[in-house]
Design a protein around this motif. Structure first.
Motif, short mmCIF file in Angstrom:
data_model
loop_
_atom_site.label_atom_id
_atom_site.label_comp_id
_atom_site.label_asym_id
_atom_site.label_seq_id
_atom_site.Cartn_x
_atom_site.Cartn_y
_atom_site.Cartn_z
N ASP A 1 -46.51 -18.51 14.46
CA ASP A 1 -45.83 -19.74 14.05
C ASP A 1 -44.35 -19.67 14.38
OD1 ASP A 1 -48.22 -20.66 13.06
OD2 ASP A 1 -47.76 -20.15 10.98
N ALA A 2 -43.73 -18.52 14.12
CA ALA A 2 -42.30 -18.37 14.39
C ALA A 2 -42.03 -18.44 15.89
CB ALA A 2 -41.78 -17.06 13.81
N LEU A 3 -42.91 -17.87 16.70
CA LEU A 3 -42.73 -17.94 18.15
C LEU A 3 -42.87 -19.38 18.63
CD1 LEU A 3 -42.06 -16.19 20.55
CD2 LEU A 3 -44.49 -15.72 20.83
N THR A 4 -43.81 -20.12 18.04
CA THR A 4 -43.96 -21.54 18.37
C THR A 4 -42.70 -22.31 17.97
OG1 THR A 4 -46.35 -21.45 18.12
CG2 THR A 4 -45.33 -23.62 17.94
N LEU A 5 -42.16 -22.01 16.78
CA LEU A 5 -40.92 -22.66 16.34
C LEU A 5 -39.75 -22.32 17.26
CD1 LEU A 5 -41.15 -22.14 12.48
CD2 LEU A 5 -41.34 -24.31 13.72
N VAL B 1 -32.13 -19.19 11.54
CA VAL B 1 -33.36 -19.71 12.14
C VAL B 1 -34.46 -18.66 12.00
CG1 VAL B 1 -32.19 -21.21 13.80
CG2 VAL B 1 -32.76 -18.89 14.45
N PRO B 2 -35.73 -19.07 11.99
CA PRO B 2 -36.80 -18.09 11.87
C PRO B 2 -36.79 -17.09 13.03
CG PRO B 2 -37.65 -20.30 11.53
CD PRO B 2 -36.24 -20.44 12.02
N ALA B 3 -37.03 -15.85 12.72
CA ALA B 3 -37.17 -14.82 13.75
C ALA B 3 -38.63 -14.74 14.16
CB ALA B 3 -36.70 -13.47 13.22
N ALA B 4 -38.86 -14.48 15.43
CA ALA B 4 -40.22 -14.34 15.94
C ALA B 4 -40.44 -12.91 16.38
CB ALA B 4 -40.42 -15.28 17.13
N MET B 5 -41.63 -12.40 16.15
CA MET B 5 -42.02 -11.10 16.68
C MET B 5 -42.66 -11.36 18.03
SD MET B 5 -40.97 -9.02 14.35
CE MET B 5 -41.58 -7.51 15.07
N THR B 6 -42.14 -10.72 19.07
CA THR B 6 -42.72 -10.87 20.40
C THR B 6 -43.56 -9.64 20.68
OG1 THR B 6 -40.81 -9.89 21.48
CG2 THR B 6 -40.81 -12.28 21.24
N VAL C 1 -31.00 -13.07 20.25
CA VAL C 1 -30.67 -11.75 19.72
C VAL C 1 -32.00 -11.03 19.55
CG1 VAL C 1 -30.55 -12.54 17.32
CG2 VAL C 1 -29.43 -10.43 17.97
N VAL C 2 -32.07 -9.80 20.07
CA VAL C 2 -33.31 -9.04 20.10
C VAL C 2 -33.11 -7.75 19.31
CG1 VAL C 2 -35.07 -8.01 21.60
CG2 VAL C 2 -33.73 -9.97 22.42
N VAL C 3 -34.09 -7.43 18.47
CA VAL C 3 -34.06 -6.20 17.69
C VAL C 3 -35.33 -5.43 18.00
CG1 VAL C 3 -33.99 -5.21 15.38
CG2 VAL C 3 -32.79 -7.36 15.85
N ALA C 4 -35.15 -4.16 18.41
CA ALA C 4 -36.29 -3.31 18.76
C ALA C 4 -36.58 -2.36 17.61
CB ALA C 4 -35.99 -2.52 20.03
N ALA D 1 -37.33 -9.02 10.50
CA ALA D 1 -37.48 -10.46 10.71
C ALA D 1 -36.72 -11.24 9.65
CB ALA D 1 -38.97 -10.83 10.71
N ARG D 2 -36.79 -10.79 8.39
CA ARG D 2 -36.07 -11.48 7.31
C ARG D 2 -34.56 -11.39 7.52
NH1 ARG D 2 -33.64 -9.33 3.37
NH2 ARG D 2 -34.79 -7.38 3.44
N ILE D 3 -34.07 -10.20 7.83
CA ILE D 3 -32.63 -10.01 8.03
C ILE D 3 -32.15 -10.82 9.22
CG2 ILE D 3 -30.90 -8.30 8.74
CD1 ILE D 3 -32.58 -6.25 7.05
N LEU D 4 -32.90 -10.81 10.30
CA LEU D 4 -32.53 -11.58 11.49
C LEU D 4 -32.52 -13.07 11.19
CD1 LEU D 4 -31.81 -11.28 14.46
CD2 LEU D 4 -34.24 -11.17 14.99
N SER D 5 -33.50 -13.55 10.46
CA SER D 5 -33.54 -14.97 10.09
C SER D 5 -32.36 -15.35 9.21
CB SER D 5 -34.85 -15.28 9.35
OG SER D 5 -35.95 -15.13 10.21
N GLU D 6 -32.04 -14.50 8.24
CA GLU D 6 -30.90 -14.79 7.36
C GLU D 6 -29.58 -14.79 8.13
OE1 GLU D 6 -31.26 -11.80 4.32
OE2 GLU D 6 -32.91 -12.85 3.33
N ALA D 7 -29.43 -13.87 9.08
CA ALA D 7 -28.18 -13.77 9.83
C ALA D 7 -27.99 -14.93 10.80
CB ALA D 7 -28.13 -12.45 10.59
#
Length: 130
Positions: free
Chosen positions: A6-10, A60-65, A30-33, A51-57
């Protein structure tokens, strides 16, 4: 937090809007490995935390690729350096492996189809790491 698909679709929908409005030039991904040595419950906990930290920062929702990368859009405004520093600090605290995650920016390409290709490449990179 939205599910990974869903996040990737968003994220793709947000890219559609940015390119349609001509605003993509002001954003990057912004990418986090995740640390490759993380496994089992630690890996799941870090995925959720990152994902939560990235979304808060980013706001927007973070997506896992895939299994190893979290991705979100970030505004390349005058606060970018401070936002990235705060993001790295918070991600480092959420790490269970003792090694902070790798964080980097991917500038959005000139055209939307190339942005989709970039997301596909990040997904392939994430899959090839595990």
């Amino acid at each position: 937090m939205a599910a990974s698909g869903d996040a990737l679709t968003l994220l793709r929908e947000r890219l559609d809007c940015l390119y349609a409005a001509g605003d993509a030039d002001g954003y990057s991904l912004v990418v986090v490995a995740l640390a490759p040595e993380a496994g089992g419950f630690d890996r799941l906990a870090m995925r959720l935390s990152y994902a939560r930290i990235l979304s808060e920062a980013t706001g927007v929702p973070a997506a896992m690729t895939g299994a190893a990368l979290a991705v979100a859009l970030i505004n390349r405004d005058r606060n970018l350096s401070a936002t990235l520093a705060m993001l790295r600090m918070r991600l480092g605290r959420a790490t269970t492996t003792g090694r902070p995650p790798r964080v980097w920016l991917e500038r959005l390409p000139a055209e939307l189809p190339m942005a989709y290709e970039l997301l596909d490449e990040l997904s392939e990179l994430s899959t090839s790491q595990h």
